[in-house]
Design a protein around this motif. Structure first.
Motif, PDB file in Angstrom:
ATOM      1  N   ASN A  13       0.823  -1.208   0.000  1.00  7.99           N
ATOM      2  CA  ASN A  13       0.000   0.000   0.000  1.00  7.99           C
ATOM      3  C   ASN A  13       0.849   1.246   0.000  1.00  7.99           C
ATOM      4  OD1 ASN A  13      -2.379   1.273  -0.123  1.00  7.99           O
ATOM      5  ND2 ASN A  13      -2.889   1.063   2.025  1.00  7.99           N
ATOM      6  N   GLN A  14       2.106   1.102  -0.425  1.00  3.67           N
ATOM      7  CA  GLN A  14       3.001   2.249  -0.417  1.00  3.67           C
ATOM      8  C   GLN A  14       3.213   2.769  -1.829  1.00  3.67           C
ATOM      9  OE1 GLN A  14       2.795   3.125   2.614  1.00  3.67           O
ATOM     10  NE2 GLN A  14       4.948   3.373   3.063  1.00  3.67           N
ATOM     11  N   ARG A  15       3.482   4.046  -1.914  1.00  2.83           N
ATOM     12  CA  ARG A  15       3.756   4.637  -3.230  1.00  2.83           C
ATOM     13  C   ARG A  15       5.031   4.021  -3.800  1.00  2.83           C
ATOM     14  NH1 ARG A  15       5.454   7.646   0.930  1.00  2.83           N
ATOM     15  NH2 ARG A  15       7.702   7.703   0.934  1.00  2.83           N
ATOM     16  N   LYS A  16       5.136   4.074  -5.102  1.00  2.00           N
ATOM     17  CA  LYS A  16       6.340   3.549  -5.733  1.00  2.00           C
ATOM     18  C   LYS A  16       7.102   4.646  -6.434  1.00  2.00           C
ATOM     19  CE  LYS A  16       4.518  -1.082  -6.252  1.00  2.00           C
ATOM     20  NZ  LYS A  16       3.193  -0.810  -5.668  1.00  2.00           N
ATOM     21  N   ALA A  17       6.591   5.834  -6.410  1.00  2.00           N
ATOM     22  CA  ALA A  17       7.282   6.957  -7.040  1.00  2.00           C
ATOM     23  C   ALA A  17       7.704   7.944  -5.969  1.00  2.00           C
ATOM     24  CB  ALA A  17       6.361   7.638  -8.044  1.00  2.00           C
ATOM     25  N   LEU A  24       1.790  12.586  -0.953  1.00  2.00           N
ATOM     26  CA  LEU A  24       0.932  13.519  -0.235  1.00  2.00           C
ATOM     27  C   LEU A  24       0.693  13.074   1.196  1.00  2.00           C
ATOM     28  CD1 LEU A  24      -1.571  14.060  -3.138  1.00  2.00           C
ATOM     29  CD2 LEU A  24       0.125  15.669  -2.323  1.00  2.00           C
ATOM     30  N   VAL A  25       1.173  11.882   1.535  1.00  5.44           N
ATOM     31  CA  VAL A  25       0.937  11.373   2.882  1.00  5.44           C
ATOM     32  C   VAL A  25       2.261  11.123   3.578  1.00  5.44           C
ATOM     33  CG1 VAL A  25      -1.320  10.404   2.441  1.00  5.44           C
ATOM     34  CG2 VAL A  25       0.692   9.071   1.901  1.00  5.44           C
TER      35      VAL A  25
END
Lengths: 180, 180
Positions: A13-17, A24-25
């Motif tokens: 559930n983590q961003r990859k970029a 934003l979090v």
């Protein structure tokens, strides 16, 4: 392959970029909140103050070593017979780089001070008429009897050189940087 | 955490065991944090379990002025930290799924956090562990992908055609939180 899957699961559930408009979090990461908590702040504050304190230790030691009694060596300044009252004589004590002034006052007393002005290190000379030590650069006045500043910018006294007279010869036997 | 929550709304039988299990969970003081809702009350009795979606970009956490809602490394969106929650209820208004609720007695927000203390050790959350019809499952990533492929195959067998709006139902890799 399996590792890749696992990585995918780990960060499911983590961003990859790392783009700013995607992160934003960033301010909501639990791990960071646990890492940068009040205790961590106190730790770093205490650590910083300890570090700064320890960093100043060498200077403290140096200052304490400088405070110790200087090895007083007897140095001949000149002959008393060649120095009438109201005259002064320049010499160097304790080292060649530290100029000093021997004053035979009108009262017949012998006084000697390092004549580097404590304001900005101009050479101080003996003003016969006023019976003061005068620094010409910024009109600083020192008392001949004590070496204490009387007027002008200097705030600290001139280092006092201890004298000894044997027969006709004046010797410098020591120095008090802070006196009075 | 190597497992994920997998919801199949069409399997839900409306028994509300998940709600009961959630109420039973320690620290929840008899308040459920997941909900069983009707898909369309006027049309059918079909219900679905409404759990927290653990958004990658959680509205509740984004609108929290105190950063009380935090995201773990696994991407689980936790309930509000008691120390930080100021009881402003922004999260309850922000969440499109209506998951965060407000406890007016305690003046605190509470929401599903996927039973983080259990799921971080790969133990199924309370609701998943009791669901009799496997509407809520806590399964491996591989198993989930298998289920989704089976679903796409069934869609094709049933003669449904993929459209722009639902192509992920036919090629699951096209869509989802598992590929950016």
């Amino acid at each position: 392959m399996v590792d890749e899957k696992n990585n995918q699961n780990q960060r499911q559930n983590q961003r990859k970029a790392d783009d700013d408009m995607i992160n934003l979090v960033d301010n909501l990461n639990r791990s960071e909140d646990l890492r940068f908590n009040r205790r961590a702040f106190l730790k770093s504050a205490v650590g910083a103050s300890l570090t700064l304190g320890i960093a100043t230790l060498p200077f403290s030691i140096k200052a304490m070593m400088d405070d110790r009694e200087e090895d007083s060596e007897k140095v001949e300044i000149g002959k008393l017979s060649e120095l009438p009252k109201g005259e002064s004589l320049e010499f160097h004590y304790p080292t060649d780089s530290e100029p000093a002034l021997l004053v035979h006052t009108k009262n017949g007393e012998l006084k000697a001070y390092n004549n580097k002005c404590t304001h900005l290190q101009c050479p101080v000379f003996y003003e016969k008429k006023e019976e003061v030590l005068l620094c010409p650069c910024h009109r600083g006045f020192f008392n001949v009897d004590s070496g204490q500043p009387m007027a002008g910018p200097p705030q600290r006294e001139l280092p006092k050189i201890l004298l000894e007279v044997k027969g006709d010869v004046v010797y410098a036997v020591g120095r008090e940087v802070r006196h009075g | 955490m190597n497992k994920i929550m997998y919801l199949e709304f069409e399997r839900c039988i409306g028994c509300r065991a998940c709600q009961a299990a959630c109420r039973e969970c320690g620290d929840h003081d008899a308040k459920e944090r997941n909900y069983v809702e009707y898909v369309d009350f006027m049309e059918s009795r079909q219900t679905y379990p409404m759990l927290c979606m653990q958004c990658k970009d959680p509205a509740c956490a984004r609108v929290c002025p105190a950063n009380a809602i935090q995201i773990t490394e696994e991407g689980v969106v936790l309930s509000a930290m008691e120390e930080k929650c100021i009881g402003c209820r922004n999260c309850t208004f922000g969440c499109p799924f209506g998951i965060p609720k407000f406890d007016f007695e305690e003046n605190k927000m509470y929401k599903c956090d996927m039973c983080y203390d259990r799921s971080k050790h790969d133990i199924a959350p309370m609701c998943a562990s009791v669901c009799p019809s496997d509407a809520i499952r806590f399964i491996d990533y591989d198993e989930m992908m298998q289920l989704r492929r089976k679903r796409t195959q069934m869609n094709l067998v049933e003669g449904k055609k993929p459209q722009e709006g639902n192509k992920w139902e036919y090629v699951p890799e096209f869509f989802g939180v598992y590929s950016d």
